[in-house]
Design a protein around this motif. Structure first.
Motif, PDB file in Angstrom:
ATOM      1  N   LEU A 194      71.998   3.590 111.987  1.00  0.00           N
ATOM      2  CA  LEU A 194      71.490   3.104 110.700  1.00  0.00           C
ATOM      3  C   LEU A 194      70.266   2.206 110.879  1.00  0.00           C
ATOM      4  O   LEU A 194      69.421   2.116 109.990  1.00  0.00           O
ATOM      5  CB  LEU A 194      72.593   2.342 109.951  1.00  0.00           C
TER       6      LEU A 194
ATOM      7  N   SER B 193      71.355   9.977 110.069  1.00  0.00           N
ATOM      8  CA  SER B 193      72.232   9.152 110.905  1.00  0.00           C
ATOM      9  C   SER B 193      73.479   9.912 111.339  1.00  0.00           C
ATOM     10  O   SER B 193      74.180   9.466 112.253  1.00  0.00           O
ATOM     11  CB  SER B 193      72.634   7.882 110.157  1.00  0.00           C
TER      12      SER B 193
ATOM     13  N   THR C 194      64.100   3.714  99.452  1.00  0.00           N
ATOM     14  CA  THR C 194      65.294   3.973  98.631  1.00  0.00           C
ATOM     15  C   THR C 194      66.541   3.279  99.145  1.00  0.00           C
ATOM     16  O   THR C 194      67.523   3.161  98.408  1.00  0.00           O
ATOM     17  CB  THR C 194      65.551   5.489  98.562  1.00  0.00           C
ATOM     18  N   GLY C 195      66.533   2.858 100.418  1.00  0.00           N
ATOM     19  CA  GLY C 195      67.726   2.247 100.986  1.00  0.00           C
ATOM     20  C   GLY C 195      68.808   3.238 101.379  1.00  0.00           C
ATOM     21  O   GLY C 195      69.929   2.838 101.713  1.00  0.00           O
ATOM     22  N   GLN C 196      68.514   4.538 101.343  1.00  0.00           N
ATOM     23  CA  GLN C 196      69.476   5.573 101.709  1.00  0.00           C
ATOM     24  C   GLN C 196      69.424   5.842 103.220  1.00  0.00           C
ATOM     25  O   GLN C 196      68.373   5.722 103.846  1.00  0.00           O
ATOM     26  CB  GLN C 196      69.184   6.871 100.951  1.00  0.00           C
ATOM     27  N   ALA C 197      70.575   6.220 103.785  1.00  0.00           N
ATOM     28  CA  ALA C 197      70.632   6.568 105.209  1.00  0.00           C
ATOM     29  C   ALA C 197      70.025   7.956 105.408  1.00  0.00           C
ATOM     30  O   ALA C 197      70.275   8.874 104.626  1.00  0.00           O
ATOM     31  CB  ALA C 197      72.071   6.543 105.695  1.00  0.00           C
ATOM     32  N   ARG C 198      69.230   8.101 106.465  1.00  0.00           N
ATOM     33  CA  ARG C 198      68.599   9.388 106.772  1.00  0.00           C
ATOM     34  C   ARG C 198      68.907   9.773 108.218  1.00  0.00           C
ATOM     35  O   ARG C 198      68.720   8.982 109.144  1.00  0.00           O
ATOM     36  CB  ARG C 198      67.082   9.316 106.597  1.00  0.00           C
TER      37      ARG C 198
ATOM     38  N   ILE D 179      67.723   3.729 107.892  1.00  0.00           N
ATOM     39  CA  ILE D 179      67.686   3.415 106.464  1.00  0.00           C
ATOM     40  C   ILE D 179      66.280   3.646 105.926  1.00  0.00           C
ATOM     41  O   ILE D 179      65.302   3.147 106.481  1.00  0.00           O
ATOM     42  CB  ILE D 179      68.106   1.955 106.201  1.00  0.00           C
ATOM     43  N   ASP D 180      66.177   4.415 104.843  1.00  0.00           N
ATOM     44  CA  ASP D 180      64.886   4.632 104.187  1.00  0.00           C
ATOM     45  C   ASP D 180      64.382   3.305 103.624  1.00  0.00           C
ATOM     46  O   ASP D 180      65.090   2.610 102.900  1.00  0.00           O
ATOM     47  CB  ASP D 180      65.050   5.651 103.055  1.00  0.00           C
TER      48      ASP D 180
END
Length: 505
Positions: free
Chosen positions: A201, A194, A188-192, A184-185
């Motif tokens: 995650l 994964s 931003t809270g976005q998955a990267r 998780i970034d």
């Protein structure tokens, strides 16, 4: 409060019966695993990393300190009795110590190594205790750009220090940085990266990576390289105690080795092997018995062993005060802190001083335990050296597997352990260093976070990274650390080519 007051408080905390038991178990386990052939301190600490997972942070880190010091000492027994150095820093010990064992003086060789390690560890740990607050005081003024510059220096240090090629070191580092981007970034809270796996995650587990790369990868590599070797364990003949003449020839090398090893261990990219070779060279020049060097000179064991252990304590100076790992073992220790959500550095001294000073005090206790424990148990360590190698490497793989399952009971995590182990094996086959991967995974997300903070404050102005004098100096040192080794290697190759051309003429 002064450093002495903090150290006394740390000793009072570390002297609790339960913490003393943790220190004893750590010293015993570290020595038992470290004494086995082909296993160095980094592998020892990585293999036993999952053992400390279920404890509270204080007990775990104190046991970890015992494992670290025990693993450092265990290599000397292997070098002297088996002529198999577990790491590059033990090569000199193997050179002179094994000769002493062949001449029937294995006992005094083991004794001078143990006592020299104790004296060096004691002095170096006290230096660590009294130097650390001054370094922390300077580092507390760091902002995001200074921390980012420090991380860049750490990246360059591990890339240049490990292996014979800076390019290979950088390749290994960038692989670790890529692994650090998984999850998780933080902004931003976005998955990267994964790839749809929920298990990724939370990111790559540092313990799994460290155990896979160091323990599993090293076991596969050493087993593959030495599967057919038949090493003979030399028996310890006579008394293990040193004579008056041995004491007279050892005490000065112990002190000189400590004086050489500690500052070199504390320097970025210093490395324990540099201190041991310098100590050996110094003893060879200063000795009154030059004819014994190469044939079993006790000074050639006493000085380098003291330098090796002083360097080990010196390594903890940048690790604890700045969060900067300078050796493979320090990188694994950094992973040990990370598994409890702790980040070594100046803020740890400010927010959790009791834990830090208990850890430093436990190093003194572990050092005393080592010298009391190891000499009477020489017979046990000799018997451990006779374990058949297939059993040894199978045991390492089983222990690493069970430790990972105990830490995180997941088939996905077990698959990652085996995958990292195979990657570690292939990297060793093609001479790629492993330590930069661990450092990249640990420090990469932190460097990214500090860089983002610095750019947010400056509204995207990249020049802010060099506007601070401290950051500019750190980045300059990083640039020099990257360029100078390349120039020196190029000059060395040029001299070799000139010598070859002269021979042909």
């Amino acid at each position: 409060m002064s450093s002495f007051d903090f150290l006394l408080q740390g000793l009072a905390a570390a002297a609790q019966p339960m913490l003393l038991l943790y220190a004893f178990i750590g010293v015993l386990l570290g020595t038992m695993v470290g004494v086995l052939p082909g296993i160095g301190p980094a592998l020892t600490v990585a293999l036993l990393l999952p053992v400390t997972y279920g404890l509270d942070p204080a007990g775990s880190l104190i046991m970890f300190a015992g494992i670290y010091y025990g693993g450092m000492y265990g290599g000397s027994t292997t070098s002297i009795l088996l002529n198999t150095p577990g790491e590059s820093a033990s090569i000199i010990t193997a050179l002179e110590g094994n000769r002493m064992a062949r001449n029937g003086r294995g006992g005094p060789a083991l004794a001078t190594a143990a006592i020299g390690s104790f004296i060096a560890g004691l002095i170096a740990t006290l230096l660590l205790a009294f130097l650390a607050p001054y370094i922390v005081r300077m580092a507390l003024v760091f902002g995001p750009r200074e921390y980012f510059a420090l991380m860049v220096l750490a990246f360059v240090t591990v890339s240049s220090a490990f292996g014979d090629s800076t390019l290979r070191g950088l390749t290994s580092l960038f692989l670790g940085l890529a692994l650090g981007c998984i999850g998780i970034d933080q902004l931003t809270g976005q998955a990267r990266l994964s790839f749809g796996f929920p298990d990724l995650l939370d990111g790559v587990d540092v313990t799994t990576l460290a155990v896979g790369m160091f323990a599993v990868g090293e076991a596969l590599f050493v087993a593959g390289q030495h599967a057919l070797d038949r090493d003979q364990v030399l028996p310890v003949k006579g008394s293990i105690w040193m004579s008056r003449r041995d004491w007279a020839r050892s005490w000065k090398p112990w002190l000189r080795g400590t004086a050489i090893g500690f500052p070199i261990g504390a320097m970025p990219a210093g490395g324990a092997e540099i201190g041991t070779f310098l100590s050996y060279s110094a003893e060879k020049r200063l000795t009154k018995h030059p004819e014994e060097f190469g044939n079993g000179a006790i000074e050639g064991v006493a000085g380098p062993e003291a330098a090796n252990n002083a360097s080990a304590a010196g390594t903890l100076v940048p690790l604890l005060t700045l969060g900067l790992p300078t050796t493979a073992t320090a990188a694994i220790m950094l992973a040990g802190f990370q598994q409890f959500g702790l980040q070594p550095g100046p803020l740890l001294f400010a927010t959790n001083p009791t834990l830090v000073w208990s850890l430093i005090a436990s190093l003194l206790i572990a050092n005393l335990m080592l010298v009391v424990l190891n000499l009477p148990l020489i017979g046990l360590w000799v018997k451990l050296l006779t374990i058949p190698k297939p059993w040894l490497y199978a045991g390492i793989l089983m222990f690493a597997t069970l430790g990972t399952i105990g830490t995180n009971p997941s088939s996905f995590e077990l698959g990652m352990l085996m995958g990292f182990g195979l990657i570690g094996y292939l990297m060793r086959m093609f001479h790629y260093p492993v330590a930069p991967i661990v450092v990249g995974l640990i420090l990469g997300p932190m460097a990214e976070q500090q860089l983002r903070r610095a750019l947010s404050i400056s509204q995207g102005d990249w020049s802010v990274l060099v506007q601070s004098p401290v950051a500019a100096v750190l980045l300059t040192l990083a640039a020099l650390g990257l360029i100078v080794p390349l120039v020196l290697r190029a000059m060395g190759k040029g001299q070799v080519l000139q010598a070859v051309a002269a021979d042909e003429d």
